[in-house]
Design a protein around this motif. Structure first.
Motif, short mmCIF file in Angstrom:
data_model
loop_
_atom_site.label_atom_id
_atom_site.label_comp_id
_atom_site.label_asym_id
_atom_site.label_seq_id
_atom_site.Cartn_x
_atom_site.Cartn_y
_atom_site.Cartn_z
N SER A 1 19.17 -2.02 13.40
CA SER A 1 19.07 -1.49 14.79
C SER A 1 19.88 -2.44 15.64
O SER A 1 19.63 -3.65 15.94
CB SER A 1 17.94 -1.09 14.95
N ALA B 1 20.22 7.11 10.71
CA ALA B 1 20.42 7.45 12.03
C ALA B 1 20.73 8.76 12.37
O ALA B 1 20.32 9.02 13.60
CB ALA B 1 22.27 6.67 11.93
N CYS C 1 16.84 5.75 19.44
CA CYS C 1 17.57 5.44 18.33
C CYS C 1 18.95 4.80 18.49
O CYS C 1 19.61 5.19 19.14
CB CYS C 1 18.06 6.96 17.51
N LEU D 1 20.20 2.88 15.45
CA LEU D 1 20.83 2.52 14.24
C LEU D 1 22.20 2.09 14.15
O LEU D 1 22.70 2.85 14.59
CB LEU D 1 20.03 3.46 13.07
#
Length: 449
Positions: free
Chosen positions: A380, A416, A430, A432
């Protein structure tokens, strides 16, 4: 389809001194564990969740939280640290406040505080398994149980998976999530902290000061030392100016700080923290785990990145590890990779505490054990260690459940995409990176032994 959309099994849950075991799994044989007591939930726990507390037969305090709208699944949590000194029950309050996303996503949560403080991995793994058994015997039978370890707790969780979920072994766990994990074992993960001690001492010569009793730096501190963390921070600031704005540092402080950052490859903001760990955690390791013997080695390390590497390498203190200490420490903290259940790992690429390159070491460990097919790693774009984001963990738990239940092994790209779907429910966060591959640990920390 996310877990939120899945049909939930009917259930009966009775809290109190006695509780009914439900579900289709076989009821375990009665143990010597006393049932937990209903307790007030700590701050941060979702409304209407039910909380139970207790102390297990080994003396470890624990906390159990079950949400009102329970999805019938359990996450057993191994906390980071390790915390030194006598464990306190309130540690579990801190853990569930940080990991409330687990309960918000519908899972029951169980976390042990561990029976002892300090760098003791195997006993913490035993305590982690014990709280799972208490949940099953005294609370309810979950349809599926996941194991989650964070930071040093990832070492604990991975050790627990080796102990209780080895290949060919009937496992109480369906999968394991290791977040921001210290996953190269104690005999490799902490090498850079000895490097920090010797480089810092070469530059600053104040830990210990020349007029103080001298000791080998691998010892951390002598057992009778009265040094405090505040005093050490003052010494570091005196030498490096690390707590001052850059413009207020002397040229000498700025130069020494740059050398530490460039040679050890840590951000300046984490220098004091790593020196703390290389002081008091090393003291715990040597005094309480290896019988006073040295498990750390830098005898042949060549340090690079300073303005005068020749002078640095000629001047730093050198130590050779005692093989008995390495074997003892390794038996407790190192990993074999013999895990027979799905393993999912996540790590911020800019983690200043546990280097992302530790992920490469863990993959090699599982490859060596022939279990790499059970491992999926995702990275990440975070520079944090303690917590990444709510939707990240919710998505990873969901993916791990699908993998365990349906054989749907996730990919970094799929993770993801799945994470993005959870942002609508749990907010943004998020980041990723499906294509990121961590470099070998040896590119970050000079190899030895």
């Amino acid at each position: 389809m996310t877990l939120a959309a899945r049909p939930r099994a009917p259930h009966i849950l009775i809290f109190g001194v006695a509780a009914l075991l439900v579900g289709c799994a076989q009821t375990p044989a009665p143990s010597k564990e006393a049932p937990p007591s209903v307790a007030t939930c700590p701050d941060g726990v979702p409304a209407e969740a039910r909380c139970l507390r207790g102390q297990d037969s080994a003396g470890a305090h624990y906390l159990i939280v079950v949400p009102k709208d329970w999805n019938r699944m359990l996450v057993v949590h191994a906390h980071g640290g390790p915390t030194l000194g006598e464990p306190k029950a309130s540690r579990a309050d801190e853990d569930i406040k940080r990991w409330a996303i687990t309960v918000r996503a519908g899972y029951a949560w169980a976390g042990s505080v561990f029976r002892q403080g300090g760098v003791a991995v195997r006993s913490a793994a035993e305590d982690t398994e014990r709280v799972r058994r208490i949940f099953v015997e005294h609370v309810a039978q979950p349809t599926l149980t996941l194991l989650h370890g964070q930071s040093w707790g990832a070492n604990v969780a991975a050790k627990a998976a080796e102990m209780y979920a080895a290949p060919g072994q009937r496992s109480p766990y369906a999968g394991v999530l290791l977040s921001s994990g210290v996953l190269a074992g104690g005999t490799r993960s902490y090498d850079f902290r000895l490097d920090l001690r010797v480089v810092y001492q070469f530059l600053c010569n104040n830990h210990p000061r020349p007029d103080e009793p001298q000791y080998p730096l691998w010892m951390g501190l002598p057992v009778d030392s009265k040094l405090t963390r505040a005093e050490l921070a003052a010494r570091v600031d005196e030498c490096l100016g690390v707590r001052k704005p850059a413009a207020q540092r002397t040229p000498e402080q700025a130069s020494r700080l740059k050398t530490v950052v460039d040679v050890i490859r840590i951000p300046e903001t984490s220098v004091i923290a790593h020196l703390n760990w290389a002081t008091w955690h090393f003291q715990d390791i040597v005094q309480n785990r290896t019988g006073g013997l040295n498990p750390f080695d830098n005898a042949q390390v060549r340090y690079t990145g300073s303005t005068d590497d020749a002078a640095l390498n000629a001047g730093v203190l050198r130590y050779r590890a005692d093989p008995r200490a390495v074997a003892t420490f390794g038996a407790d903290t190192d990993l074999t990779g013999r895990i027979g259940i799905p393993v999912l790992t996540v790590h911020g690429i800019g983690d200043p505490t546990a280097f992302v390159e530790l992920q490469s070491a863990f993959r090699r460990t599982m490859e060596g054990a022939g279990t790499a097919s059970r491992l999926v790693q995702v990275l990440s774009d975070h520079r944090d260690h303690s917590y990444l984001s709510d939707p990240t963990y919710a998505a990873l738990f969901d993916a791990l459940v699908r993998w365990a239940q349906e054989g749907d092994k996730p990919t970094p790209a799929g993770l993801a995409r799945l994470c993005k779907t959870y942002e609508a429910r749990f907010g943004p966060g998020c980041r990723l990176l499906p294509d990121y591959q961590p470099a070998p640990l040896e590119t970050r920390v000079a190899p030895r032994r």
